[in-house]
Write a protein that holds these residues in place. Structure first.
Motif, short mmCIF file in Angstrom:
data_model
loop_
_atom_site.label_atom_id
_atom_site.label_comp_id
_atom_site.label_asym_id
_atom_site.label_seq_id
_atom_site.Cartn_x
_atom_site.Cartn_y
_atom_site.Cartn_z
N LEU A 1 0.52 -1.06 0.11
CA LEU A 1 -0.11 0.23 0.26
C LEU A 1 0.68 1.37 0.18
N LYS A 2 2.02 0.73 0.05
CA LYS A 2 3.02 2.13 0.00
C LYS A 2 2.85 3.48 -0.86
N GLY A 3 2.77 2.76 -2.27
CA GLY A 3 2.18 3.25 -3.75
C GLY A 3 0.51 3.76 -3.97
N CYS A 4 -0.03 3.11 -2.60
CA CYS A 4 -1.44 3.70 -3.11
C CYS A 4 -1.80 4.73 -2.48
N THR A 5 -1.61 5.68 -2.80
CA THR A 5 -2.50 7.32 -2.66
C THR A 5 -2.78 8.59 -3.52
N LEU A 6 -3.49 8.88 -3.10
CA LEU A 6 -3.92 10.06 -3.53
C LEU A 6 -2.67 10.66 -4.83
N ASP A 7 -1.67 11.10 -4.32
CA ASP A 7 -0.60 11.15 -4.92
C ASP A 7 -0.63 10.11 -6.37
N ALA A 8 -0.28 8.88 -6.53
CA ALA A 8 -0.20 8.15 -7.86
C ALA A 8 -1.46 8.13 -8.12
N VAL A 9 -2.99 8.07 -7.63
CA VAL A 9 -4.14 9.07 -8.48
C VAL A 9 -3.94 9.79 -9.14
N ALA A 10 -3.38 11.28 -9.23
CA ALA A 10 -3.51 12.32 -9.81
C ALA A 10 -1.52 13.01 -10.04
N ASP A 11 -1.01 12.29 -10.00
CA ASP A 11 -0.16 12.12 -11.10
C ASP A 11 -0.63 12.33 -11.86
N LEU A 12 0.21 13.23 -12.61
CA LEU A 12 0.62 14.03 -14.09
C LEU A 12 0.39 12.41 -15.17
N GLY A 13 2.17 11.91 -15.56
CA GLY A 13 1.99 10.64 -15.74
C GLY A 13 0.98 9.86 -15.79
N ASN A 14 0.42 9.39 -15.18
CA ASN A 14 -0.77 8.34 -14.38
C ASN A 14 -2.46 8.90 -15.39
N LEU A 15 -2.16 10.49 -14.67
CA LEU A 15 -3.54 10.86 -15.80
C LEU A 15 -3.57 10.86 -17.34
N VAL A 16 -2.24 10.71 -17.70
CA VAL A 16 -1.99 10.94 -19.38
C VAL A 16 -2.30 9.83 -19.72
N LYS A 17 -1.49 8.08 -18.83
CA LYS A 17 -1.59 6.84 -18.92
C LYS A 17 -3.14 6.04 -18.99
N ASP B 1 -7.58 17.68 -26.67
CA ASP B 1 -6.41 18.95 -25.31
C ASP B 1 -6.13 17.90 -24.56
N ARG B 2 -5.75 17.18 -24.43
CA ARG B 2 -5.39 15.35 -23.50
C ARG B 2 -4.65 16.65 -22.43
N LEU B 3 -3.67 17.07 -22.78
CA LEU B 3 -2.67 17.25 -21.11
C LEU B 3 -3.47 18.23 -20.68
N ARG B 4 -4.20 19.43 -20.86
CA ARG B 4 -4.79 20.57 -20.57
C ARG B 4 -6.09 19.86 -19.43
N HIS B 5 -6.65 18.76 -20.10
CA HIS B 5 -7.61 17.72 -19.63
C HIS B 5 -7.26 17.27 -18.51
N CYS B 6 -6.10 16.72 -18.38
CA CYS B 6 -4.99 16.25 -17.37
C CYS B 6 -4.65 16.89 -15.99
N VAL B 7 -4.38 18.17 -16.77
CA VAL B 7 -3.79 19.02 -16.18
C VAL B 7 -4.61 19.48 -15.24
N LYS B 8 -6.22 19.57 -15.61
CA LYS B 8 -7.60 20.20 -14.88
C LYS B 8 -7.94 19.45 -13.57
N ALA B 9 -7.17 17.96 -13.77
CA ALA B 9 -8.20 16.56 -13.21
C ALA B 9 -7.11 16.52 -12.35
N ARG B 10 -5.97 16.77 -12.54
CA ARG B 10 -4.61 16.59 -11.73
C ARG B 10 -5.46 17.47 -10.52
N ARG B 11 -5.15 19.37 -10.66
CA ARG B 11 -5.76 20.17 -10.12
C ARG B 11 -7.26 20.20 -9.37
N THR B 12 -8.05 19.39 -9.27
CA THR B 12 -9.12 18.75 -8.76
C THR B 12 -9.33 17.79 -7.64
N LEU B 13 -8.27 17.24 -7.91
CA LEU B 13 -7.85 16.12 -7.37
C LEU B 13 -7.32 16.57 -6.06
#
Length: 372
Positions: free
Chosen positions: A26-42, A63-75
């Protein structure tokens, strides 16, 4: 030191090892992993597979990158990602299913949550015979598993024996949120992730999980895991398996299987699930049984015979005739028809269905042979 003290020390050592593995997992099972920009793009690329023809998917990918940045900010800021559901109904293999689909932008977050938190946190807690909707598993894995279990049973007892089959009534819509949230709390340590999953569950009403969401699929797979572990570890049956809400247990003793059913009923009462009585029964293995739309039986010398059930064949014949009408009307082309039929035919070739395939080939050529 007496035997009881040695047993207690062994138990404490095993418990400490399990807890250490859990913390590492569970060490990597955090909100930071969900909101990571690379993970969101993938996740956005994975979520688009199979639906790139949709306008909403194309707008997101433009506009994938812009939407992923917005999702990261929301999280990161703790905003609400839920944008409501799009409800529609599909008929799959003759069964009506009510789908609650989410917007594509929310689907990307769902996929990142599922792949980076829920799958690594939940999958190791499941038994191997839990075979639905997991990487490396699925329908063919489930069929190989039950064939191997039937072969082992035949080596011990011959064809004599019984199989218990259990089905839950309206499974997805019947899952209670209280026990489900308790399960999530026990499986995840990061409070921010727990809060996110809790919000996703609560926005679906007072009870049930909607079809069409990847986190819902994973949680639905894991929710009856308590039943899986109890049956395999405490009931003493020879073989056990589950594919989503379809449970089976194989044993030489009919009394043991009825006792196992009583245990399952007791657990279902505690978990808020209801057993579908019409689909729950104990059957002699010599009579054959149906699992995942496949008819299993023992052949000569213990060979496991796996045929398609009758309704599958009838449905395919009707489908071919329907495709023929659409083809004559010019709504589909012959290549689409051929691809659809070859897909079905490839699945049948995995079964003991040689005469069925030959019969369907004749029907296909009678309907479309002049144009091939």
């Amino acid at each position: 030191m007496n035997s009881e003290e040695r047993r207690e020390r062994r138990y404490q050592r095993r418990k400490a090892r399990r807890e250490a593995k859990r913390r590492e997992r569970l060490k990597g099972c955090t909100l930071d992993a969900v909101a990571d920009l690379g993970n969101l793009v993938k996740a956005s690329k994975g979520a688009a597979n199979g639906v790139r023809w949709k306008a909403s998917t194309q707008r997101y990918e433009k506009d994938r990158l812009r939407h992923c940045v917005k999702a990261r900010r929301t999280l990161v800021e703790g905003g609400d990602i839920c944008r409501g559901f799009m409800h529609f109904t599909v008929i799959e293999r003759g069964k009506t299913r009510h789908i609650s689909s989410v917007h594509f932008s929310e689907r990307v977050i769902h996929k990142s949550l599922a792949q980076n938190v829920l799958v690594p946190a939940i999958t190791p807690t499941l038994i191997d015979a839990n075979t639905a909707n997991q990487q490396g598993k699925g329908t063919h894995y489930a069929l190989r598993t039950i064939r191997g279990q039937l072969a082992r049973h035949y080596r011990k007892h011959g064809a004599e024996g019984y199989i218990l089959q259990v089905d839950f009534r309206d499974y997805f819509n019947s899952i209670p949120h209280g026990p489900l949230l308790e399960m999530v709390d026990s499986l995840l340590d990061d409070k921010d992730v727990v809060a996110l999953v809790r919000r996703l569950i609560e926005c679906q009403g007072e009870r049930g999980l909607g079809l069409g969401s990847e986190p819902n699929q994973i949680m639905a797979i894991a929710y009856p895991s308590r039943i899986d572990h109890h049956v395999t570890e405490c009931c003493g049956v020879e073989a056990y398996g589950r594919y989503m809400d379809d449970i089976y247990a194989i044993d030489a003793s009919k009394e043991r299987l009825w006792s196992t059913l009583s245990e399952i009923e007791w657990l279902c009462g505690e978990m808020g699930l209801t057993i579908h009585r019409d689909k729950t029964h104990v059957t002699k293995l010599t009579n054959g049984f149906t699992f995942l739309k496949k008819k299993f039986s023992y052949g000569p010398n213990g060979r496991i015979v796996m045929r398609p059930c009758r309704e599958t064949i009838v449905r395919q014949r009707r489908k071919l005739k329907g495709l023929h009408r659409l083809w004559l009307a010019g709504e589909i082309d012959l290549e689409q028809v051929t691809q659809s039929y070859q897909s079905w035919r490839g699945g049948m070739l995995r079964l003991d269905a040689h005469r069925t395939v030959l019969s369907m080939d004749r029907l296909f050529h009678d309907l479309f042979g002049g144009a091939i």
